[in-house]
Scaffold this active site. Structure first.
Site, PDB file in Angstrom:
ATOM      1  N   CYS A 101      -7.498  -0.596  15.130  1.00  0.00           N
ATOM      2  CA  CYS A 101      -6.965   0.772  15.019  1.00  0.00           C
ATOM      3  C   CYS A 101      -7.735   1.780  15.865  1.00  0.00           C
ATOM      4  O   CYS A 101      -7.262   2.891  16.082  1.00  0.00           O
ATOM      5  CB  CYS A 101      -6.948   1.198  13.553  1.00  0.00           C
ATOM      6  SG  CYS A 101      -5.916   0.123  12.553  1.00  0.00           S
TER       7      CYS A 101
ATOM      8  N   HIS B  51      -6.339   8.688  13.144  1.00  0.00           N
ATOM      9  CA  HIS B  51      -5.576   7.445  13.024  1.00  0.00           C
ATOM     10  C   HIS B  51      -4.803   7.486  11.710  1.00  0.00           C
ATOM     11  O   HIS B  51      -5.332   7.904  10.682  1.00  0.00           O
ATOM     12  CB  HIS B  51      -6.554   6.259  13.036  1.00  0.00           C
ATOM     13  CG  HIS B  51      -5.925   4.980  12.599  1.00  0.00           C
ATOM     14  ND1 HIS B  51      -4.778   4.497  13.181  1.00  0.00           N
ATOM     15  CD2 HIS B  51      -6.260   4.098  11.621  1.00  0.00           C
ATOM     16  CE1 HIS B  51      -4.439   3.368  12.584  1.00  0.00           C
ATOM     17  NE2 HIS B  51      -5.317   3.107  11.636  1.00  0.00           N
TER      18      HIS B  51
ATOM     19  N   ASN C  84       1.361   2.623   9.614  1.00  0.00           N
ATOM     20  CA  ASN C  84       0.181   2.393  10.462  1.00  0.00           C
ATOM     21  C   ASN C  84       0.593   1.470  11.611  1.00  0.00           C
ATOM     22  O   ASN C  84       0.840   0.284  11.395  1.00  0.00           O
ATOM     23  CB  ASN C  84      -0.920   1.763   9.601  1.00  0.00           C
ATOM     24  CG  ASN C  84      -2.195   1.493  10.397  1.00  0.00           C
ATOM     25  OD1 ASN C  84      -2.209   1.570  11.619  1.00  0.00           O
ATOM     26  ND2 ASN C  84      -3.263   1.170   9.687  1.00  0.00           N
TER      27      ASN C  84
HETATM   28  N1  COA Z   1       3.089  -1.995  -5.035  1.00  0.00           N
HETATM   29  C1  COA Z   1       2.685  -1.926  -6.317  1.00  0.00           C
HETATM   30  N2  COA Z   1       1.457  -2.299  -6.716  1.00  0.00           N
HETATM   31  C2  COA Z   1       0.614  -2.736  -5.775  1.00  0.00           C
HETATM   32  C3  COA Z   1       0.962  -2.819  -4.429  1.00  0.00           C
HETATM   33  C4  COA Z   1       2.252  -2.438  -4.083  1.00  0.00           C
HETATM   34  N3  COA Z   1       2.703  -2.450  -2.797  1.00  0.00           N
HETATM   35  N4  COA Z   1      -0.098  -3.293  -3.733  1.00  0.00           N
HETATM   36  C5  COA Z   1      -1.085  -3.483  -4.624  1.00  0.00           C
HETATM   37  N5  COA Z   1      -0.644  -3.163  -5.864  1.00  0.00           N
HETATM   38  C6  COA Z   1      -1.366  -3.217  -7.130  1.00  0.00           C
HETATM   39  C7  COA Z   1      -2.531  -4.179  -7.085  1.00  0.00           C
HETATM   40  O1  COA Z   1      -2.108  -5.490  -7.348  1.00  0.00           O
HETATM   41  C8  COA Z   1      -3.403  -3.630  -8.172  1.00  0.00           C
HETATM   42  O2  COA Z   1      -2.914  -4.052  -9.408  1.00  0.00           O
HETATM   43  P1  COA Z   1      -3.931  -4.394 -10.604  1.00  0.00           P
HETATM   44  O3  COA Z   1      -4.641  -3.102 -10.904  1.00  0.00           O
HETATM   45  O4  COA Z   1      -3.019  -4.861 -11.689  1.00  0.00           O
HETATM   46  O5  COA Z   1      -4.847  -5.447 -10.069  1.00  0.00           O
HETATM   47  C9  COA Z   1      -3.184  -2.112  -8.077  1.00  0.00           C
HETATM   48  O6  COA Z   1      -1.937  -1.944  -7.385  1.00  0.00           O
HETATM   49  C10 COA Z   1      -4.255  -1.394  -7.321  1.00  0.00           C
HETATM   50  O7  COA Z   1      -4.483  -2.113  -6.122  1.00  0.00           O
HETATM   51  P2  COA Z   1      -5.593  -1.691  -5.127  1.00  0.00           P
HETATM   52  O8  COA Z   1      -5.666  -2.664  -4.001  1.00  0.00           O
HETATM   53  O9  COA Z   1      -6.852  -1.422  -5.892  1.00  0.00           O
HETATM   54  O10 COA Z   1      -4.973  -0.308  -4.591  1.00  0.00           O
HETATM   55  P3  COA Z   1      -5.636   0.772  -3.710  1.00  0.00           P
HETATM   56  O11 COA Z   1      -5.562   2.058  -4.398  1.00  0.00           O
HETATM   57  O12 COA Z   1      -6.954   0.332  -3.144  1.00  0.00           O
HETATM   58  O13 COA Z   1      -4.600   0.842  -2.504  1.00  0.00           O
HETATM   59  C11 COA Z   1      -4.408   0.182  -0.226  1.00  0.00           C
HETATM   60  C12 COA Z   1      -4.413  -0.271  -1.660  1.00  0.00           C
HETATM   61  C13 COA Z   1      -4.277  -1.027   0.679  1.00  0.00           C
HETATM   62  C14 COA Z   1      -3.206   1.085  -0.028  1.00  0.00           C
HETATM   63  C15 COA Z   1      -5.705   0.948   0.072  1.00  0.00           C
HETATM   64  O14 COA Z   1      -6.822   0.222  -0.348  1.00  0.00           O
HETATM   65  C16 COA Z   1      -5.863   1.298   1.516  1.00  0.00           C
HETATM   66  O15 COA Z   1      -5.069   2.018   2.080  1.00  0.00           O
HETATM   67  N6  COA Z   1      -6.950   0.844   2.154  1.00  0.00           N
HETATM   68  C17 COA Z   1      -7.203   1.112   3.540  1.00  0.00           C
HETATM   69  C18 COA Z   1      -6.271   0.301   4.312  1.00  0.00           C
HETATM   70  C19 COA Z   1      -6.102   0.702   5.707  1.00  0.00           C
HETATM   71  O16 COA Z   1      -5.886   1.840   5.979  1.00  0.00           O
HETATM   72  N7  COA Z   1      -6.133  -0.254   6.600  1.00  0.00           N
HETATM   73  C20 COA Z   1      -5.800  -0.085   7.950  1.00  0.00           C
HETATM   74  C21 COA Z   1      -6.930  -0.220   8.860  1.00  0.00           C
HETATM   75  S1  COA Z   1      -7.839   1.246   9.001  1.00  0.00           S
END
Ligand code: COA
Length: 329
Positions: free
Chosen positions: A116, A256, A286
């Site tokens: 990214c 980004h 993204n």
């Molecule tokens: N829909 C519904 N629930 C979902 C889901 C979806 N699409 N994806 C994950 N969940 C659930 C998980 O299973 C988890 O359930 P649980 O509590 O029963 O275990 C819960 O939602 C929370 O998941 P978690 O991974 O802790 O969510 P989060 O708040 O960390 O959000 C991301 C996940 C990926 C959106 C977030 O971590 C993120 O954006 N990270 C940075 C990613 C990024 O930007 N990457 C690009 C490179 S810079």
């Protein structure tokens, strides 16, 4: 006469036509529009669906339109850098495929894989060729076809990413406008949190890697999230300090587009006004190397000559950084 800088003389974005909405994703995986919108800020993303089309075909459209828009002939381009993690093939590079498809015949070209942060790494590298006086017309493309490495049964990743990006034309400028400074970093310890497990020399493709779904993006979202905010804020503060600026001097922050909560977190930590932050993640998701040029393209008509811009990114590697530039037109 000010120092010779590389300045952006034109910008062109492009996304494929097909729109994958949250409503459609609700039918594909166990998720909801509300979860996706509140956790990521994405409402829809564009996906390249046509069989036989690849990242270089997206790049071709951007570069062709950029050349036309800036009145530049393909033969005038001396270097083309393509920033991508989804090259058409493992080798050769995608930059040379774009040159071939557009008819750029007098250039050398290469790819940069910095996830990214790719566009910032490419822009900074290209600017050095201009500053040294050896090159006068360079194109930097930031483009990804993330749909080619996304598992559309994995709800944790398929909701985030989209296809598309943009291309810029760089030329020398001695009026003080252009790319002034960049603070860029890598930390290979971060690769365990965001990567594609197989397909490289570490785990060449096999029946096993396919059965284990290792040819898709793997992400441990939380550590990426935390490191992204800190990395972007730290490099923004460093660049502000070493260029004797204050945040009030900045007309636009171009982050980004990884996650709306990362973008808001950065703005809040800096106490930077939201209305000066470019945000279009809701429309495109993204697009990895593509997000920053896609923003610049959408905001082009609002930008004024001499505007101070901070471009800031964080991505797989880990890679991160911030570039400071003065808009040139
Ligand atoms: N829909 C519904 N629930 C979902 C889901 C979806 N699409 N994806 C994950 N969940 C659930 C998980 O299973 C988890 O359930 P649980 O509590 O029963 O275990 C819960 O939602 C929370 O998941 P978690 O991974 O802790 O969510 P989060 O708040 O960390 O959000 C991301 C996940 C990926 C959106 C977030 O971590 C993120 O954006 N990270 C940075 C990613 C990024 O930007 N990457 C690009 C490179 S810079």
């Amino acid at each position: 006469m000010a120092k010779l800088l590389a300045s952006i003389k034109g910008i062109q974005g492009y996304v494929p036509d097909y729109i994958l909405t949250n409503a459609e994703l609700e039918k594909m995986v166990d998720t909801t529009d509300d979860w996706i919108t509140t956790r990521t800020g994405v409402n829809e993303r564009h996906i390249l669906k046509e069989p036989g089309m690849a990242t270089s075909d997206l790049g071709k459209v951007m570069v062709e339109r950029l050349l036309e828009k800036t009145g530049t002939a393909p033969e005038e381009i001396e270097l083309l850098i393509c920033c991508t993690v989804t090259g058409d093939m493992r080798f050769p590079d995608t930059a040379s495929a774009i040159c071939y498809k557009v008819g750029i015949k007098n250039a050398f070209s290469y790819d940069i894989n910095a996830a990214c942060s790719g566009f910032l790494f490419g822009l900074t590298t290209a600017s050095k060729f201009i500053e040294s006086g050896t090159h006068k017309k360079i194109i930097v493309v930031g483009v990804d076809m993330m749909s080619s490495i996304i598992d559309y049964t994995d709800r944790a990743t398929c909701i985030i990413f989209g296809d598309g990006g943009g291309a810029v034309l760089l030329e020398p400028d001695d009026s003080g406008n252009g790319i002034i400074d960049s603070v860029l970093h890598v930390d290979g310890a971060g690769r365990e949190f965001l990567h594609m497990k197989a397909g490289g020399s570490l785990r060449p493709p096999s029946h096993e890697t396919i059965d284990r779904k290792e040819h898709y993006v793997y992400q441990d979202g939380k550590p990426v999230f935390k490191a992204a905010i800190n990395g972007m804020v730290d490099t923004i503060q460093e660049i502000i300090k070493r260029n004797h600026l204050t945040l009030d001097d900045i007309n636009w922050l171009v982050p980004h587009q990884a996650n709306i909560r990362i973008i808001n977190g950065v703005a809040e930590m800096l106490d930077f006004p939201k209305e000066k932050v470019m945000i279009n993640i809701q429309k495109y998701g993204n697009t990895t190397s593509g997000t920053i040029p896609l923003c610049l393209w959408e905001w082009e008509s609002k930008l004024k000559k001499g505007d101070n811009l901070l471009l800031s990114a964080f991505g797989g590697g880990f890679t991160w950084g911030t570039s400071y530039l003065k808009w040139a037109y």
